[in-house]
Motif scaffolding. Structure first.
Motif, mmCIF file in Angstrom:
data_model
loop_
_atom_site.group_PDB
_atom_site.id
_atom_site.type_symbol
_atom_site.label_atom_id
_atom_site.label_comp_id
_atom_site.label_asym_id
_atom_site.label_seq_id
_atom_site.Cartn_x
_atom_site.Cartn_y
_atom_site.Cartn_z
ATOM 1 N N THR A 169 22.098 -62.080 16.898
ATOM 2 C CA THR A 169 21.884 -62.374 18.310
ATOM 3 C C THR A 169 22.652 -61.398 19.188
ATOM 4 N N ASP A 170 23.915 -61.186 18.857
ATOM 5 C CA ASP A 170 24.746 -60.261 19.622
ATOM 6 C C ASP A 170 24.187 -58.852 19.570
ATOM 7 N N ALA A 171 23.759 -58.416 18.381
ATOM 8 C CA ALA A 171 23.261 -57.050 18.231
ATOM 9 C C ALA A 171 21.983 -56.831 19.034
ATOM 10 N N PHE A 172 21.060 -57.785 18.947
ATOM 11 C CA PHE A 172 19.800 -57.635 19.669
ATOM 12 C C PHE A 172 20.033 -57.675 21.179
ATOM 13 N N LEU A 173 20.881 -58.607 21.614
ATOM 14 C CA LEU A 173 21.152 -58.726 23.044
ATOM 15 C C LEU A 173 21.909 -57.509 23.564
ATOM 16 N N SER A 174 23.009 -57.161 22.917
ATOM 17 C CA SER A 174 23.850 -56.067 23.407
ATOM 18 C C SER A 174 23.117 -54.734 23.377
ATOM 19 N N LEU B 33 29.431 -51.121 19.816
ATOM 20 C CA LEU B 33 30.299 -52.137 19.232
ATOM 21 C C LEU B 33 31.534 -52.383 20.094
ATOM 22 N N GLU B 34 32.063 -53.596 20.005
ATOM 23 C CA GLU B 34 33.342 -53.859 20.648
ATOM 24 C C GLU B 34 34.422 -53.050 19.934
ATOM 25 N N PRO B 35 35.423 -52.565 20.673
ATOM 26 C CA PRO B 35 36.477 -51.749 20.051
ATOM 27 C C PRO B 35 37.123 -52.410 18.839
ATOM 28 N N LYS B 36 37.331 -53.738 18.885
ATOM 29 C CA LYS B 36 37.994 -54.403 17.759
ATOM 30 C C LYS B 36 37.154 -54.321 16.493
ATOM 31 N N HIS B 37 35.836 -54.355 16.635
ATOM 32 C CA HIS B 37 34.967 -54.260 15.464
ATOM 33 C C HIS B 37 34.891 -52.819 14.960
ATOM 34 N N ARG B 38 34.858 -51.859 15.878
ATOM 35 C CA ARG B 38 34.896 -50.458 15.455
ATOM 36 C C ARG B 38 36.169 -50.163 14.674
ATOM 37 N N GLU B 39 37.284 -50.702 15.156
ATOM 38 C CA GLU B 39 38.569 -50.453 14.494
ATOM 39 C C GLU B 39 38.564 -51.015 13.080
ATOM 40 N N LEU B 40 38.053 -52.243 12.914
ATOM 41 C CA LEU B 40 37.988 -52.837 11.577
ATOM 42 C C LEU B 40 37.127 -51.998 10.639
ATOM 43 N N LEU B 41 36.052 -51.428 11.169
ATOM 44 C CA LEU B 41 35.145 -50.622 10.349
ATOM 45 C C LEU B 41 35.693 -49.219 10.094
ATOM 46 N N GLY B 42 36.740 -48.846 10.826
ATOM 47 C CA GLY B 42 37.280 -47.495 10.693
ATOM 48 C C GLY B 42 36.402 -46.463 11.367
ATOM 49 N N LEU B 43 35.696 -46.867 12.427
ATOM 50 C CA LEU B 43 34.807 -45.969 13.141
ATOM 51 C C LEU B 43 35.361 -45.657 14.526
ATOM 52 N N ARG B 44 34.916 -44.540 15.087
ATOM 53 C CA ARG B 44 35.254 -44.181 16.462
ATOM 54 C C ARG B 44 33.976 -44.020 17.258
ATOM 55 N N ALA B 45 34.044 -44.313 18.530
ATOM 56 C CA ALA B 45 32.904 -44.029 19.398
ATOM 57 C C ALA B 45 32.630 -42.526 19.339
ATOM 58 N N PRO B 46 31.366 -42.114 19.424
ATOM 59 C CA PRO B 46 31.041 -40.682 19.377
ATOM 60 C C PRO B 46 31.857 -39.904 20.407
#
Length: 301
Positions: free
Chosen positions: A151-156, A243-256
């Motif tokens: 739901t969050d992914a489709f909406l956001s 993604l929310e920053p907290k989720h990016r951090e958990l995944l070890g990803l950075r915004a482009p």
């Protein structure tokens, strides 16, 4: 040039249909049925799911779902996403579009079919505290996280890269709660605020792991035709940016980014989605079948 264009179009359609030579029969059968369904042409769900943004939303949803160790364990232990990625994608698309565009009987039957498939998905996982826990794909709390992530992914994704939503974000969350109920989830969120609240309730459970990084590596470089790889890289970067920053951090990803500068992704993502729309056509077979059913039913009145 035209043969090359047609070859690209066939490959693109094949990516979303598991390389089916013709329109899958289940999509054609959505023209059958005795009612409009849970939604309709003026609904928020049709506006979101009938756009191109579900393509990027699918990537974002998988990234989010992977962060729940119980959900990720089920994927690692039972999914054949590496061996048959297009088949897994086609199965997910089938359920979403059946609930979206089918009549109420088709929506329930399609959801019951998924629930039966999930019955065998059981095992054990290590939670965020290092404690071994049992998991089941049909466990309401794991199923709830999957629903929230979808739901969050489709909406956001639609809010960021799509057009207007009839009734706004609250209407979409409230309408798509039907999908959660069909999957046995008690009290799914019915507003954007409730969606955020329920998602935040999982923060302490979410974590990265070897399994997550393995799945992430696959999502970064799926086995797509060469002419789709550049576009996918743009969409993956757009999903990460959303993604929310907290989720990016958990995944070890950075915004482009380039150096310290974060890259704006709205224009390139919309460009790629526009190219995909050109290739797939203005209306998918599922929506076309649903409109045929609704027109037939209206003719009875």
């Amino acid at each position: 040039m035209i043969p090359l264009l047609e070859s690209w179009r066939r490959q693109l359609i094949g990516t979303f249909s598991n390389n089916a030579a013709e329109i899958p029969q289940w999509e054609l059968e959505l023209a059958k049925g005795d009612d409009v369904g849970h939604f309709g042409p003026e609904s928020a769900v049709w506006a979101v799911h009938g756009s191109m943004t579900p393509i990027i939303a699918g990537v974002r949803a998988l990234l989010l779902q992977a962060l729940h160790p119980g959900a990720m364990a089920g994927v690692h232990d039972f999914s054949d996403y590496k061996e048959d990625p297009l088949g897994r994608l086609a199965g997910t698309i089938r359920w979403i579009f059946t609930v979206t565009y089918g009549d109420t009987h088709a929506a329930k039957s399609g959801s019951d079919w998924v629930l039966r498939l999930h019955e065998r998905v059981q095992g054990e996982y290590v939670d965020a505290d290092g404690v071994e826990q049992p998991y089941s794909a049909n466990d309401p709390e794991i199923a709830r996280w999957v629903h929230l992530a979808f739901t969050d992914a489709f909406l956001s994704s639609h809010q960021r890269y799509g057009g207007p939503i009839p009734g706004g974000p609250d209407a979409y969350v409230a309408e798509w709660a039907v999908a959660g109920e069909l999957m046995g989830i008690p009290d799914p969120p019915r507003s954007e605020a409730e969606l955020r609240k329920q998602m935040a309730g999982y923060d302490a459970q979410l974590r990265s792991s070897e399994y997550v990084q393995e799945a992430l590596g696959f999502l970064k470089r799926p086995p797509l035709p060469g002419n789709q790889k550049l576009g996918y890289r743009v969409l993956f970067a757009g999903a990460v940016a959303s993604l929310e920053p907290k989720h990016r951090e958990l995944l070890g990803l950075r915004a482009p980014h380039v150096g310290p500068v974060t890259l704006p992704m709205t224009f390139p993502v919309k460009l790629v989605l526009g190219v995909i729309r050109f290739g797939l056509g203005p209306m998918g077979p599922s929506e076309r079948s649903a409109r045929e059913r609704i027109a037939r039913l209206a003719g009875r009145v």
